[in-house]
Design an enzyme around this catalytic site. Structure first.
Site, PDB file in Angstrom:
ATOM      1  N   ARG A  60      -2.897  10.078  -6.839  1.00  0.00           N
ATOM      2  CA  ARG A  60      -2.304   9.657  -7.260  1.00  0.00           C
ATOM      3  C   ARG A  60      -2.748   8.711  -8.789  1.00  0.00           C
ATOM      4  O   ARG A  60      -3.929   7.594  -8.488  1.00  0.00           O
ATOM      5  CB  ARG A  60      -2.014   8.319  -6.656  1.00  0.00           C
ATOM      6  CG  ARG A  60      -1.017   9.069  -5.503  1.00  0.00           C
ATOM      7  CD  ARG A  60      -0.108   8.602  -4.554  1.00  0.00           C
ATOM      8  NE  ARG A  60       0.830   9.520  -3.700  1.00  0.00           N
ATOM      9  CZ  ARG A  60       1.585   9.037  -3.081  1.00  0.00           C
ATOM     10  NH1 ARG A  60       1.536   7.875  -2.924  1.00  0.00           N
ATOM     11  NH2 ARG A  60       1.778   9.987  -2.601  1.00  0.00           N
ATOM     12  N   ARG A  79      -5.629   1.253  -1.664  1.00  0.00           N
ATOM     13  CA  ARG A  79      -5.126   2.201  -2.596  1.00  0.00           C
ATOM     14  C   ARG A  79      -5.961   2.712  -4.095  1.00  0.00           C
ATOM     15  O   ARG A  79      -6.915   2.181  -3.920  1.00  0.00           O
ATOM     16  CB  ARG A  79      -4.053   0.674  -3.703  1.00  0.00           C
ATOM     17  CG  ARG A  79      -2.895   1.488  -4.741  1.00  0.00           C
ATOM     18  CD  ARG A  79      -2.567   0.402  -5.026  1.00  0.00           C
ATOM     19  NE  ARG A  79      -1.126  -0.515  -4.310  1.00  0.00           N
ATOM     20  CZ  ARG A  79      -0.221  -0.001  -4.067  1.00  0.00           C
ATOM     21  NH1 ARG A  79      -0.264   1.612  -4.790  1.00  0.00           N
ATOM     22  NH2 ARG A  79       0.750  -0.766  -3.152  1.00  0.00           N
ATOM     23  N   GLU A 132       1.696  -1.488   5.326  1.00  0.00           N
ATOM     24  CA  GLU A 132       2.065   0.256   5.123  1.00  0.00           C
ATOM     25  C   GLU A 132       1.788   1.537   5.641  1.00  0.00           C
ATOM     26  O   GLU A 132       0.525   1.366   4.464  1.00  0.00           O
ATOM     27  CB  GLU A 132       3.213   0.168   3.394  1.00  0.00           C
ATOM     28  CG  GLU A 132       4.465   1.365   4.184  1.00  0.00           C
ATOM     29  CD  GLU A 132       4.747   1.944   2.249  1.00  0.00           C
ATOM     30  OE1 GLU A 132       4.700   3.690   1.893  1.00  0.00           O
ATOM     31  OE2 GLU A 132       5.138   1.390   0.969  1.00  0.00           O
ATOM     32  N   SER A 136       6.227   6.730   4.923  1.00  0.00           N
ATOM     33  CA  SER A 136       6.983   6.619   4.355  1.00  0.00           C
ATOM     34  C   SER A 136       8.236   7.592   5.187  1.00  0.00           C
ATOM     35  O   SER A 136       7.762   9.043   4.406  1.00  0.00           O
ATOM     36  CB  SER A 136       7.389   5.933   3.643  1.00  0.00           C
ATOM     37  OG  SER A 136       8.574   6.261   2.699  1.00  0.00           O
ATOM     38  N   ARG A 151      -5.858   4.669   4.425  1.00  0.00           N
ATOM     39  CA  ARG A 151      -5.447   3.538   4.508  1.00  0.00           C
ATOM     40  C   ARG A 151      -5.025   3.862   6.357  1.00  0.00           C
ATOM     41  O   ARG A 151      -5.352   2.551   6.567  1.00  0.00           O
ATOM     42  CB  ARG A 151      -4.310   3.827   3.821  1.00  0.00           C
ATOM     43  CG  ARG A 151      -3.037   2.391   4.423  1.00  0.00           C
ATOM     44  CD  ARG A 151      -1.798   2.974   3.222  1.00  0.00           C
ATOM     45  NE  ARG A 151      -2.225   2.772   1.675  1.00  0.00           N
ATOM     46  CZ  ARG A 151      -1.000   2.803   1.248  1.00  0.00           C
ATOM     47  NH1 ARG A 151       0.214   2.374   1.571  1.00  0.00           N
ATOM     48  NH2 ARG A 151      -1.078   2.147   0.073  1.00  0.00           N
TER      49      ARG A 151
END
Length: 325
Positions: A161, A176, A248, A251, A289
């Site tokens: 990403r 991130r 988070e 999802s 993460r």
């Protein structure tokens, strides 16, 4: 038609952005220990488990070397997640890590594509941002007999990403990053079953984290935080004892027939009539993460990190990690 967003579910709360998402339920007791918990990369460095300086020289910001026990822990979590999902009846899959542009535009909006995807120069190929992209793409231009549904798949892949924009201190380290690995789950089902599968999918992630003694909560995404193709979405957030808040880690999304329309994923009913399937996806676990939550919640006052029973067979029988410095 390609730029009009999906119609959201009537149950979605209305709000402007993620600050107006709504907490649904907490699982496990969030504990703040009576000793100070270091930043996650500092914990990893006690085990000689991370080298971001060398990664910076080799690849730039947003990359890392995981080493020794921390690297092994990363792989153990992925292996455990794979078996956890297989035990829940999902078919294990390793998909292509690159996809063509027609699949990219089939699974996401143009805005998301520009913000996330890395293009391979000179070829009609993009690196995947999540295995959901190639897993949903697997069904492009197909007609599946109704009796063969649902298709329930769990996939492993690296993810790539761009992660554009500046981020604060809490999103440095391995929070991130441009490259990470993930165990994903996707479902292709009849429209009337997508609500039921949505609830099953997010519950899988909650159950997975609870087997590792990590408190989590579910958060309903409001209208302003929903990506263009989503009908409804729930984030699973893990407790951070250091930050004294949740963050988070996954999802879960129901996309209705939006992806199916773009990719021509159709179902043939018993009456021979054809209709569009519904597609759903959910993160089981994304270890870099997730490692933050794992290390913080299992850290002891003397610097050791306990290994929950569910993970021990993937760690060679170890019950704890002992710092080397």
């Amino acid at each position: 038609m390609m730029t009009i967003p999906n119609i959201i579910d009537p149950s979605v709360p209305i709000g402007k952005d993620d600050s107006e998402n709504v907490e649904i339920e907490k699982f496990g007791e969030p504990v703040v220990p009576d000793f100070e918990i270091p930043y996650h990369t500092d914990i990893m460095e006690r085990f000689n488990g991370i080298d971001m300086d060398a990664a910076g020289k080799v690849a730039g910001n947003g990359f890392y070397y995981l080493m020794g026990d921390i690297a092994r822990l990363h792989s153990a979590i992925i292996s455990y997640a794979r078996d956890f999902m297989i035990d829940r009846g999902f078919t294990y899959c390793i998909p292509p890590y690159m996809i063509r542009s027609n699949v990219v535009t089939g699974v996401m909006s143009f805005d998301e594509m520009d913000a996330m995807m890395y293009k391979i120069e000179g070829e009609d190929l993009y690196l995947i941002g999540t295995s959901e992209h190639s897993m949903i793409g697997k069904f492009i231009d197909t007609i599946t007999p109704e009796e063969e549904l649902p298709k329930t798949l769990t996939s492993y892949s690296p993810c790539f990403r761009k992660e554009k924009g500046a981020h604060g201190i809490e999103e440095r380290g391995v929070y991130r990053i441009h490259q990470f690995e993930k165990q994903e789950m996707i479902v292709v089902c009849k429209p009337e079953e997508s609500k039921m599968w949505f609830d099953k999918l997010w519950q899988n992630t909650v159950d997975f984290f609870r087997t590792m003694d990590i408190p989590v909560r579910t958060l309903e995404c409001c209208s302003g935080d929903l990506a263009d193709l989503k009908v409804k979405s729930i984030d699973v957030e893990a407790w951070s004892p250091r930050q004294k808040k949740y963050f988070e880690v996954g999802s879960c999304s129901n996309l209705g027939d939006a992806q199916a329309r773009r990719l021509k994923i159709r179902v043939q009913g018993k009456d021979k009539n054809k209709y569009f399937a519904h597609t759903l996806n959910n993160t089981c676990v994304a270890p870099p993460r997730m490692l933050i939550a794992f290390l913080e919640n299992n850290l002891q006052a003397d610097g050791r990190v306990l290994i929950p029973e569910a993970l021990r067979m993937y760690m060679g029988g170890k019950t704890e990690l002992v710092p080397v410095k």
